[in-house]
Design an enzyme around this catalytic site. Structure first.
Site, PDB file in Angstrom:
ATOM      1  CD  GLU A 276      -2.914   1.185   0.261  1.00  0.00           C
ATOM      2  OE1 GLU A 276      -2.370   1.574  -0.782  1.00  0.00           O
ATOM      3  OE2 GLU A 276      -4.141   1.178   0.404  1.00  0.00           O
TER       4      GLU A 276
ATOM      5  CG  ASP B 204      -5.543   9.316   5.819  1.00  0.00           C
ATOM      6  OD1 ASP B 204      -5.307   9.706   6.979  1.00  0.00           O
ATOM      7  OD2 ASP B 204      -6.083  10.048   4.973  1.00  0.00           O
TER       8      ASP B 204
ATOM      9  CG  LEU C   5      -4.366  -2.442   5.358  1.00  0.00           C
ATOM     10  CD1 LEU C   5      -3.878  -3.046   4.056  1.00  0.00           C
ATOM     11  CD2 LEU C   5      -3.179  -1.939   6.171  1.00  0.00           C
TER      12      LEU C   5
ATOM     13  CE  LYS D  69      -2.498  11.566   6.296  1.00  0.00           C
ATOM     14  NZ  LYS D  69      -3.145  12.551   5.420  1.00  0.00           N
TER      15      LYS D  69
ATOM     16  CG  ASP E  68      -5.332  10.534  -6.171  1.00  0.00           C
ATOM     17  OD1 ASP E  68      -5.190   9.738  -5.220  1.00  0.00           O
ATOM     18  OD2 ASP E  68      -6.436  10.936  -6.563  1.00  0.00           O
TER      19      ASP E  68
HETATM   20  C1  PRP Z   1      -5.784   6.139  -0.993  1.00  0.00           C
HETATM   21  C2  PRP Z   1      -4.461   5.468  -0.725  1.00  0.00           C
HETATM   22  C3  PRP Z   1      -4.844   4.311   0.150  1.00  0.00           C
HETATM   23  C4  PRP Z   1      -6.038   4.837   0.919  1.00  0.00           C
HETATM   24  C5  PRP Z   1      -5.629   5.209   2.309  1.00  0.00           C
HETATM   25  O1  PRP Z   1      -6.461   5.433  -2.007  1.00  0.00           O
HETATM   26  O2  PRP Z   1      -3.869   5.021  -1.926  1.00  0.00           O
HETATM   27  O3  PRP Z   1      -5.226   3.190  -0.611  1.00  0.00           O
HETATM   28  O4  PRP Z   1      -6.476   6.032   0.236  1.00  0.00           O
HETATM   29  O5  PRP Z   1      -6.674   5.831   2.992  1.00  0.00           O
HETATM   30  P1  PRP Z   1      -7.442   5.176   4.182  1.00  0.00           P
HETATM   31  O6  PRP Z   1      -6.441   4.564   5.118  1.00  0.00           O
HETATM   32  O7  PRP Z   1      -8.132   6.361   4.808  1.00  0.00           O
HETATM   33  O8  PRP Z   1      -8.411   4.175   3.664  1.00  0.00           O
HETATM   34  P2  PRP Z   1      -7.745   6.020  -2.733  1.00  0.00           P
HETATM   35  O9  PRP Z   1      -8.970   5.441  -2.128  1.00  0.00           O
HETATM   36  O10 PRP Z   1      -7.639   7.500  -2.795  1.00  0.00           O
HETATM   37  O11 PRP Z   1      -7.635   5.405  -4.203  1.00  0.00           O
HETATM   38  P3  PRP Z   1      -6.356   5.512  -5.146  1.00  0.00           P
HETATM   39  O12 PRP Z   1      -5.324   4.572  -4.594  1.00  0.00           O
HETATM   40  O13 PRP Z   1      -6.852   5.068  -6.469  1.00  0.00           O
HETATM   41  O14 PRP Z   1      -5.898   6.937  -5.134  1.00  0.00           O
HETATM   42 MG    MG Z   2      -6.583   8.500  -3.989  1.00  0.00          MG
HETATM   43 MN    MN Z   3      -5.125   3.624  -2.733  1.00  0.00          MN
END
Ligand code: PRP
Ligand code: MG
Ligand code: MN
Length: 174
Positions: A97, A101, A106, A129, A157
């Site tokens: 990953e 966040d 996860l 984070k 992103d």
């Molecule tokens: C982002 C990042 C992680 C997730 C973390 O993915 O790549 O997979 O958020 O955040 P969390 O711990 O609060 O769930 P996103 O859902 O933005 O999709 P992407 O990977 O396509 O950008």
């Molecule tokens: Mg994202």
């Molecule tokens: Mn993601």
């Protein structure tokens, strides 16, 4: 317009990826792990990591997860947009990953993997984070601990922008 502030340089990322790869290579020596990258964010990290590990038998798969909504705030609802394709029954899985966040993405995925009866499941993330963590998740291999901030680059992103940047930046809103 957003301003970007450098948080992790290319050099630091490179050194960290190497360090993680060494530890992982040692731990998975004599095993045949399946690395599963969570798209889209993990695509660069996974690509760099697998080229740094020294393992004879390694398989790679991807899942595409997305939380509903396009804002920078996770909604907590995660869905599978593209499923894994390999058979992971009795396999040693390493989930890769980019950032953890809230932990919701996860946490959802680890629970989802259980039904395939893998031999083991571990987690490798580039960035931990904890600022907005809502649910505790295991992290076996952690690259960087960044307390807070909205981070982009190296796969991460902001509304689909900045994924291609080779470093990690914090977005400073004006
Ligand atoms: C982002 C990042 C992680 C997730 C973390 O993915 O790549 O997979 O958020 O955040 P969390 O711990 O609060 O769930 P996103 O859902 O933005 O999709 P992407 O990977 O396509 O950008
Ligand atoms: Mg994202
Ligand atoms: Mn993601």
């Amino acid at each position: 317009m957003e301003k970007l502030k450098l948080v992790i340089s290319q050099d630091k990322i490179g050194a960290k990826v190497k360090e993680l790869a060494q530890t992982i290579s040692r731990d998975y020596k004599d095993k045949k792990p399946v690395f599963i990258g969570i798209l889209k964010g993990a695509f660069i990290f996974l690509a760099d990591l697998v080229r740094s590990v020294e393992l004879q038998n390694l398989e790679i798969d991807f899942v595409r997860l997305a939380s509903y909504g396009t804002s920078d705030k996770s909604s907590g609802q995660v869905k599978i947009v593209k499923d894994i394709e390999l058979d992971i029954k009795n396999k040693d899985v390493l989930v890769v990953e980019d950032i953890i966040d809230t932990g919701l993405t996860l946490s959802f995925f680890l629970k989802y993997l259980e039904k395939f009866s893998p031999q083991s499941v571990k987690v490798c993330c580039l960035i931990d984070k904890p600022e907005r963590r809502e649910i505790e998740v295991p992290i076996h291999y952690r690259g960087f601990y960044i307390p807070q901030g909205f981070l982009v680059g190296y796969g991460l992103d902001f509304a689909e922008k900045y994924r291609h940047l080779p470093e990690v930046y914090e977005i400073i809103r004006e």
